[in-house]
Design a protein around this motif. Structure first.
Motif, short mmCIF file in Angstrom:
data_model
loop_
_atom_site.label_atom_id
_atom_site.label_comp_id
_atom_site.label_asym_id
_atom_site.label_seq_id
_atom_site.Cartn_x
_atom_site.Cartn_y
_atom_site.Cartn_z
N GLN A 84 6.98 10.07 -6.51
CA GLN A 84 5.80 9.22 -6.61
C GLN A 84 6.11 7.84 -6.04
OE1 GLN A 84 4.80 8.55 -10.75
NE2 GLN A 84 6.93 8.71 -11.39
N ALA A 85 5.03 7.15 -5.65
CA ALA A 85 5.15 5.82 -5.08
C ALA A 85 3.81 5.13 -5.26
CB ALA A 85 5.54 5.88 -3.61
N VAL A 86 3.78 3.86 -4.97
CA VAL A 86 2.53 3.09 -4.96
C VAL A 86 2.41 2.41 -3.62
CG1 VAL A 86 1.36 1.06 -5.90
CG2 VAL A 86 2.32 2.77 -7.44
N TYR A 87 1.25 2.55 -3.02
CA TYR A 87 0.97 1.98 -1.70
C TYR A 87 0.06 0.76 -1.87
CZ TYR A 87 -1.09 1.64 2.99
OH TYR A 87 -1.54 1.20 4.22
N LEU A 88 0.44 -0.34 -1.23
CA LEU A 88 -0.35 -1.57 -1.25
C LEU A 88 -0.97 -1.74 0.14
CD1 LEU A 88 2.18 -3.95 -3.08
CD2 LEU A 88 0.60 -2.27 -4.07
N PRO A 89 -2.24 -1.45 0.30
CA PRO A 89 -2.85 -1.48 1.64
C PRO A 89 -3.04 -2.90 2.16
CG PRO A 89 -4.50 -1.01 -0.03
CD PRO A 89 -3.18 -1.01 -0.73
N GLY A 90 -3.05 -3.01 3.49
CA GLY A 90 -3.40 -4.26 4.13
C GLY A 90 -2.27 -5.24 4.32
N GLU A 91 -1.14 -5.03 3.65
CA GLU A 91 -0.05 -5.99 3.79
C GLU A 91 0.65 -5.81 5.13
OE1 GLU A 91 0.91 -7.37 -0.59
OE2 GLU A 91 2.25 -5.77 0.07
N GLY A 92 1.37 -6.83 5.57
CA GLY A 92 1.93 -6.78 6.92
C GLY A 92 3.31 -7.39 7.01
#
Length: 347
Positions: free
Chosen positions: A133-141
């Motif tokens: 499992q993991a957590v994805y943080l969208p939009g970061e760069g």
């Protein structure tokens, strides 16, 4: 900060002299060692809402700033992936609790996305089921800090900015407004300005740069760790910047064995291909930090502006700080400073 400000002012037609205590490569500056991640949601767990808003502002501004340069600079906005081992589940839960709390404070932040099974495999195929499992943080760069510093130079030269390398200066060396002197002085020296900012301190960081042809990661990856979250920032051509350490110290000596082992071991647990990689560099540097760990601007003398305290968020917030400074130059006031809760000290 100084190079970005020189670029912005030169584009407005001002004549600029840029003095640097070190050379064009940025040696001696925290900017050269940084991983240059642009991660306001991930950083919201450890910083104030104003800094998070600055990070969001910068994600929009960086492409505009990079478009002004003659040379390409690696920039991506593929989000951040956060991983943890089973034994660190409790630490991960606390970390995500902080992220969710800060998202409620700042609802413009994107929602975290849980990734398991096939969804995790699709998100980051290189992990090959090593994490469930993991957590994805969208939009970061992120961007490539060294490419950026190099790309700024020919553009500054074309704009007729006079570059003075290995030329340390103090504010007392200038008398702005007098004949033969500059009209205005901007002090962006970081820790070099400790003679002016008595409460400025250094926060030591240590990073390892690895060339690992067997590893392909599509975005910055953070690993929850018992002592501190470790990050792996992929650059171009299978180059990776791995770091995390944050030590209350002005010590500029080489990295410790303990920190290096922790960084390398953590990277190996994320992908075994790092074992066959080559250590390109182990670097240390200290980041300029004020007592509240927040940036500030000072206007304590006529025609002098001091910008400092960017701490561990330099690349994430520097475009926002740039726009604060430009507003102050234009109007002697900055709505952005109030929005970002940036302290502006006046005499």
């Amino acid at each position: 900060m100084g190079r970005l400000l020189s670029l912005a002012l030169a584009l407005r037609g001002h004549r600029i002299d840029l003095y640097d205590a070190h050379g064009p490569e940025g040696d001696g500056a925290a900017a050269r060692v940084a991983a240059a991640m642009l991660a306001p949601l991930a950083e919201s767990a450890i910083t104030e809402p104003g800094v998070v808003r600055m990070g969001q502002h910068a994600l929009k501004r960086w492409p505009e700033l990079l478009a002004r340069l003659q040379q390409p600079v690696f920039f991506q906005q593929n989000g951040t992936l956060i991983l943890w081992h089973r034994q660190d589940q409790a630490d991960a839960a606390r970390f995500f609790g902080l992220l969710e709390k800060n998202r409620r404070i700042n609802p413009s932040l994107p929602a975290m996305e849980e990734k398991t099974g096939a969804a995790l495999q699709d998100c980051e195929p290189a992990l090959q089921n090593r994490f469930s499992q993991a957590v994805y943080l969208p939009g970061e760069g992120q961007l490539d800090n060294r490419q950026l510093m190099a790309a700024l130079l020919p553009t500054l030269t074309e704009l007729d900015v006079k570059l003075h390398w290995h030329a340390p200066r103090e504010l007392s060396d200038f008398a702005p407004g007098r004949a033969g002197q500059p009209d205005f002085v901007f002090d962006c020296r970081g820790l070099g300005a400790r003679s002016q900012w008595k409460d400025l301190r250094g926060i030591r960081g240590e990073v390892v740069r690895i060339h690992a042809p067997e590893v392909t990661l599509q975005r910055p990856t953070r690993l929850i760790h018992p002592r501190y979250p470790i990050y792996i920032a992929p650059k171009e051509d299978h180059l990776f910047v791995i770091g995390a350490t944050e030590i209350e110290s002005d010590d500029m000596s080489p990295a410790s064995v303990r920190s290096t082992l922790e960084l390398l071991s953590a990277a190996y647990t994320v992908h075994p291909g790092f074992a066959e990689g080559r250590i390109v560099e182990i670097a240390t540097q200290c980041r300029p930090t004020l007592p509240d760990n927040l940036p500030a601007v000072r206007l304590l003398a006529p025609r002098v502006m001091e910008v400092n305290g960017l701490y561990r968020h330099g690349f994430m917030i520097s475009p926002a700080m740039l726009d604060v400074v430009l507003e102050l130059v234009d109007h002697n006031d900055s709505p952005l400073a109030r929005e970002f809760e940036v302290a502006v000290h006046r005499s």
